[in-house]
Design a protein around this motif. Structure first.
Motif, PDB file in Angstrom:
ATOM      1  N   ILE A   7      10.042  -8.355 -29.354  1.00  0.00           N
ATOM      2  CA  ILE A   7       9.378  -7.499 -28.368  1.00  0.00           C
ATOM      3  C   ILE A   7       9.411  -6.036 -28.827  1.00  0.00           C
ATOM      4  N   SER A   8      10.569  -5.589 -29.294  1.00  0.00           N
ATOM      5  CA  SER A   8      10.685  -4.199 -29.762  1.00  0.00           C
ATOM      6  C   SER A   8       9.783  -3.950 -30.960  1.00  0.00           C
ATOM      7  N   THR A   9       9.650  -4.971 -31.832  1.00  0.00           N
ATOM      8  CA  THR A   9       8.769  -4.835 -32.995  1.00  0.00           C
ATOM      9  C   THR A   9       7.311  -4.705 -32.560  1.00  0.00           C
ATOM     10  N   ARG A  10       6.921  -5.483 -31.536  1.00  0.00           N
ATOM     11  CA  ARG A  10       5.550  -5.376 -31.023  1.00  0.00           C
ATOM     12  C   ARG A  10       5.285  -3.996 -30.430  1.00  0.00           C
ATOM     13  N   VAL A  11       6.276  -3.442 -29.746  1.00  0.00           N
ATOM     14  CA  VAL A  11       6.144  -2.099 -29.190  1.00  0.00           C
ATOM     15  C   VAL A  11       5.923  -1.084 -30.305  1.00  0.00           C
ATOM     16  N   GLU A  12       6.738  -1.172 -31.343  1.00  0.00           N
ATOM     17  CA  GLU A  12       6.628  -0.247 -32.470  1.00  0.00           C
ATOM     18  C   GLU A  12       5.254  -0.346 -33.129  1.00  0.00           C
ATOM     19  N   GLN A  13       4.827  -1.577 -33.418  1.00  0.00           N
ATOM     20  CA  GLN A  13       3.549  -1.767 -34.104  1.00  0.00           C
ATOM     21  C   GLN A  13       2.370  -1.310 -33.252  1.00  0.00           C
ATOM     22  N   LYS A  14       2.431  -1.591 -31.941  1.00  0.00           N
ATOM     23  CA  LYS A  14       1.340  -1.214 -31.052  1.00  0.00           C
ATOM     24  C   LYS A  14       1.163   0.302 -30.987  1.00  0.00           C
ATOM     25  N   LEU A  15       2.271   1.022 -30.841  1.00  0.00           N
ATOM     26  CA  LEU A  15       2.199   2.479 -30.774  1.00  0.00           C
ATOM     27  C   LEU A  15       1.712   3.072 -32.095  1.00  0.00           C
ATOM     28  N   MET A  16       2.200   2.548 -33.202  1.00  0.00           N
ATOM     29  CA  MET A  16       1.821   3.078 -34.509  1.00  0.00           C
ATOM     30  C   MET A  16       0.352   2.815 -34.807  1.00  0.00           C
ATOM     31  N   GLU A  17      -0.150   1.649 -34.384  1.00  0.00           N
ATOM     32  CA  GLU A  17      -1.546   1.302 -34.656  1.00  0.00           C
ATOM     33  C   GLU A  17      -2.514   2.046 -33.723  1.00  0.00           C
ATOM     34  N   ASP A  18      -2.174   2.113 -32.434  1.00  0.00           N
ATOM     35  CA  ASP A  18      -3.099   2.699 -31.457  1.00  0.00           C
ATOM     36  C   ASP A  18      -3.125   4.222 -31.498  1.00  0.00           C
ATOM     37  N   PHE A  19      -1.987   4.849 -31.839  1.00  0.00           N
ATOM     38  CA  PHE A  19      -1.896   6.311 -31.771  1.00  0.00           C
ATOM     39  C   PHE A  19      -1.598   6.966 -33.119  1.00  0.00           C
ATOM     40  N   ASP A  20      -1.634   6.177 -34.189  1.00  0.00           N
ATOM     41  CA  ASP A  20      -1.365   6.712 -35.534  1.00  0.00           C
ATOM     42  C   ASP A  20      -0.036   7.468 -35.577  1.00  0.00           C
ATOM     43  N   ILE A  21       0.998   6.855 -35.008  1.00  0.00           N
ATOM     44  CA  ILE A  21       2.328   7.473 -34.957  1.00  0.00           C
ATOM     45  C   ILE A  21       3.067   7.195 -36.267  1.00  0.00           C
ATOM     46  N   TYR A  22       3.763   8.198 -36.752  1.00  0.00           N
ATOM     47  CA  TYR A  22       4.454   8.102 -38.034  1.00  0.00           C
ATOM     48  C   TYR A  22       5.629   7.125 -37.974  1.00  0.00           C
ATOM     49  N   ASP A  23       6.444   7.222 -36.927  1.00  0.00           N
ATOM     50  CA  ASP A  23       7.610   6.345 -36.823  1.00  0.00           C
ATOM     51  C   ASP A  23       7.976   6.150 -35.348  1.00  0.00           C
TER      52      ASP A  23
END
Length: 289
Positions: A265-281
């Motif tokens: 679940i935490s991995t999905r959160v990380e990937q979703k934010l990075m993909e949708d908002f172009d977040i660095y980390d």
């Protein structure tokens, strides 16, 4: 991902270099024509461009320093270097703005006997056209590489174009029996220099003190809450490292699930934010609800 970000910084250097070249040419031209034509407004505009040279050099230095990888005493990298350089440039611009205002106010109170030569107005209009062209280039480049610093430089280019138009208007107006309009325009130019310096300082200090857009935080929260398995958010923080965003988040999940599922679940959160908002980390911590 990191290679692309470093490549974008490298491309951003072109915009800074073009700005520097344009400002060197125009500041020399304005100061020369300003002195021979007796235009206080054009001289003030020329001094404005000298501060823009320093600001653009600072952006260039910042972009280059930001490309340095993390080392033993900069574990997060050097992404904030351009913000530090911008703050230094803002101090220089504010000092020059004060000097221009003092000189312009002195000319207003002493009185101006004759209007400046009309060549000063044509120089201002020519400069406005050049800076608008540079603005269009840097704006398109900033959108392409998603660079806040290059976009800030583009906005400065546009501001300088308007300043030059205002300078030309003041000079032309002085030809119609209003010679005092030229030094008054110089006062306005000095004020614009101060405003630009203050705006750069405010933006740089906001980022260096980890200020962040509250509307973006709301968007992050909404996105996270829509991810299956996330029951709630206990904490969410974000900060800028140069043009990069880092997010720290504490989410709650069902206490009955195993560690592996919680990790997914935490991995999905990380990937979703990075993909949708172009977040660095993104750093996600999981807690039972």
């Amino acid at each position: 991902m990191n290679e692309q970000r470093y490549s974008n910084l490298k491309q951003g250097e072109r915009g800074a270099i073009i700005s520097i070249a344009a400002y060197i040419l125009l500041s020399a031209l304005k100061l020369f024509v300003g002195y021979i034509s007796g235009s206080e407004a054009l001289k003030a505009d020329g001094l404005n461009n000298t501060t823009d040279i320093l600001a653009s050099v600072s952006v260039l230095i910042g972009l280059r320093l930001s490309q340095k990888p993390a080392d033993e005493d900069h574990l997060y990298g050097h992404w904030k270097s351009e913000m530090v350089a911008s703050m230094v440039a803002s101090f220089i611009m504010i000092l020059v703005g004060v000097e221009v205002l003092i000189s312009a106010f002195t000319s207003v109170f002493e009185g101006t006997r004759e209007a400046p030569d009309l060549i000063a107005a044509w120089t201002g209009l020519f400069s406005a056209l050049v800076m608008y062209t540079v603005y269009r280039y840097n704006r398109n480049l900033a959108r392409k590489i998603k660079s806040h610093s290059v976009m800030a430089a583009a906005k400065d280019n546009l501001s300088d174009s308007w300043v030059s138009i205002g300078t030309a208007v003041g000079i032309i107006g002085s030809q119609f029996g209003l010679p005092w309009l030229d030094p008054v325009t110089a006062v306005i130019v000095g004020g614009l220099i101060l405003k630009t310096g203050w705006d750069i300082f405010r933006e740089a200090s906001h980022q260096l003190t980890d200020g962040f857009d509250v509307d973006l935080i709301k968007e992050y929260k909404q996105t996270i809450c829509n991810i299956p398995g996330v029951k709630g958010i206990n904490d969410l923080k974000a900060r800028n490292y140069g043009n990069n965003i880092v997010v720290d988040c504490v989410i709650t999940v069902n206490p009955s699930i195993d560690i592996s599922t919680a990790h997914d679940i935490s991995t999905r959160v990380e990937q979703k934010l990075m993909e949708d908002f172009d977040i660095y980390d993104v750093h996600v911590h999981v807690e039972p609800d």
